[in-house]
Design a protein around this motif. Structure first.
Motif, PDB file in Angstrom:
ATOM      1  N   VAL A  87     -12.818 -21.330 -14.990  1.00  0.00           N
ATOM      2  CA  VAL A  87     -11.903 -21.795 -16.033  1.00  0.00           C
ATOM      3  C   VAL A  87     -12.286 -21.080 -17.321  1.00  0.00           C
ATOM      4  O   VAL A  87     -13.451 -21.102 -17.730  1.00  0.00           O
ATOM      5  N   SER A 112      -3.651 -24.167 -27.648  1.00  0.00           N
ATOM      6  CA  SER A 112      -2.802 -24.004 -26.470  1.00  0.00           C
ATOM      7  C   SER A 112      -3.211 -22.770 -25.675  1.00  0.00           C
ATOM      8  O   SER A 112      -3.355 -21.686 -26.251  1.00  0.00           O
ATOM      9  N   GLN A 113      -3.387 -22.937 -24.369  1.00  0.00           N
ATOM     10  CA  GLN A 113      -3.759 -21.814 -23.519  1.00  0.00           C
ATOM     11  C   GLN A 113      -2.724 -21.643 -22.402  1.00  0.00           C
ATOM     12  O   GLN A 113      -2.309 -22.616 -21.783  1.00  0.00           O
ATOM     13  N   THR A 114      -2.323 -20.391 -22.210  1.00  0.00           N
ATOM     14  CA  THR A 114      -1.372 -20.096 -21.131  1.00  0.00           C
ATOM     15  C   THR A 114      -1.795 -18.863 -20.357  1.00  0.00           C
ATOM     16  O   THR A 114      -2.402 -17.936 -20.930  1.00  0.00           O
ATOM     17  N   CYS A 173      -4.394 -17.355 -25.812  1.00  0.00           N
ATOM     18  CA  CYS A 173      -4.855 -18.525 -26.562  1.00  0.00           C
ATOM     19  C   CYS A 173      -4.121 -18.597 -27.897  1.00  0.00           C
ATOM     20  O   CYS A 173      -4.158 -17.636 -28.678  1.00  0.00           O
ATOM     21  N   LYS A 229      -9.304 -31.074 -18.270  1.00  0.00           N
ATOM     22  CA  LYS A 229      -9.145 -30.956 -19.714  1.00  0.00           C
ATOM     23  C   LYS A 229     -10.287 -30.113 -20.301  1.00  0.00           C
ATOM     24  O   LYS A 229     -11.324 -29.893 -19.673  1.00  0.00           O
ATOM     25  N   ASN A 258      -7.240 -26.659 -23.073  1.00  0.00           N
ATOM     26  CA  ASN A 258      -7.491 -27.186 -21.727  1.00  0.00           C
ATOM     27  C   ASN A 258      -7.846 -26.096 -20.728  1.00  0.00           C
ATOM     28  O   ASN A 258      -8.116 -26.396 -19.568  1.00  0.00           O
ATOM     29  N   SER A 271      -1.762 -22.119 -17.473  1.00  0.00           N
ATOM     30  CA  SER A 271      -2.772 -23.122 -17.158  1.00  0.00           C
ATOM     31  C   SER A 271      -3.499 -22.753 -15.866  1.00  0.00           C
ATOM     32  O   SER A 271      -4.676 -23.079 -15.691  1.00  0.00           O
ATOM     33  N   ASN A 272      -2.783 -22.077 -14.994  1.00  0.00           N
ATOM     34  CA  ASN A 272      -3.367 -21.601 -13.734  1.00  0.00           C
ATOM     35  C   ASN A 272      -2.905 -20.182 -13.478  1.00  0.00           C
ATOM     36  O   ASN A 272      -1.750 -19.850 -13.747  1.00  0.00           O
ATOM     37  N   THR A 295      -7.590 -22.001 -18.899  1.00  0.00           N
ATOM     38  CA  THR A 295      -6.821 -21.346 -17.834  1.00  0.00           C
ATOM     39  C   THR A 295      -7.721 -21.251 -16.620  1.00  0.00           C
ATOM     40  O   THR A 295      -8.824 -20.686 -16.700  1.00  0.00           O
ATOM     41  N   ARG A 296      -7.255 -21.819 -15.505  1.00  0.00           N
ATOM     42  CA  ARG A 296      -8.030 -21.715 -14.264  1.00  0.00           C
ATOM     43  C   ARG A 296      -7.638 -20.425 -13.569  1.00  0.00           C
ATOM     44  O   ARG A 296      -6.489 -20.278 -13.123  1.00  0.00           O
TER      45      ARG A 296
END
Lengths: 113, 113
Positions: free
Chosen positions: A89, A5-7, A23, B42, A106, A9-10, A108-109
């Motif tokens: 990303v 899980s990554q935070t 992460c 993704k 997925n 996402s943006n 982080t952009r």
């Protein structure tokens, strides 16, 4: 089961600001990797942790980039004085050992304006 | 260090046709070669991998072949379907950065029905 899980996402930030990307690896995975992926390119290695220690940070582009994994689980990638060229990303991956396949989040952009 | 070259950069096929993507690597000591599939938004997902003690591995419609003498490995997808459309990456171990992977630049596969 839960994946990597990554935070967030943006993340949009202004040039010169500081950012932290988080992460959460798969539970029990001792190896953790950070990669950066620019548009149209493959993931580029940044840093690898085995447990709490950075086993190799040879991919970090300069001293504005730093990563920690204090308890051997969650990791944070920190970028100081962000530049527009840092926009990409940022992917995190984990694996149960250093001889096992990588499982990616997925990403982080990050956009630096 | 390891250098991974991937070809072609784009590939368009009709549904039901086969698709082949090729990669070359530079470090003769490399012994692990994974392939990843990445869909829009993704992270890369492992689809198949091969170790240097075998020349071919197959999983349903997907196969990977390895030629250690020539230092190249290929991904073969048979009976392609529209859901195979994605970006595919090959990778090989850095051998300098712990067990981190060095990725190719990717192949965008488009399967039209």
């Amino acid at each position: 089961g839960a994946g990597v899980s990554q935070t967030p996402s943006n993340k949009v930030t202004e040039k010169g600001k500081y950012v932290e990307l988080r992460c959460d690896p798969i539970s029990g995975h001792t190896a953790l990797y950070w990669y950066r992926q620019s548009l149209g390119q493959g993931p580029e290695f940044l840093i690898y942790f085995q447990g709490t220690g950075a086993a190799d940070d040879s991919g970090l582009p300069n001293d504005r980039f730093f990563a920690v994994r204090p308890e051997g689980s969650v990791s944070t990638l920190k970028i100081q004085r962000t530049e527009r060229g840092d926009s990409a990303v940022y992917l995190c991956a984990s694996s149960p050992s250093n001889d096992s396949p990588l499982h990616f989040g997925n990403g982080t952009r990050l956009t630096v304006t | 260090g390891e250098n991974v070259e991937q070809h072609p950069s784009t590939l368009s096929v009709q549904e039901g046709d086969s698709a082949v993507i090729k990669c070359t690597y530079s470090d003769s000591a490399s012994n692990y070669f994974p392939w990843y599939k990445q869909e829009l938004g993704k992270g890369p997902q492992l689809i198949i991998d091969i170790r240097s003690n075998v020349g071919e591995k197959k999983d349903q419609r997907i196969a990977v072949t390895l030629n250690k003498t020539a230092k190249h490995f290929s991904l073969h997808i048979t009976e392609t379907q529209p859901e195979d459309s994605a970006v595919y990456f090959c990778a090989a171990p850095s051998n300098q950065a712990g067990t981190a992977l060095i990725f190719g630049k990717g192949t965008t596969l488009s399967v039209s029905s």
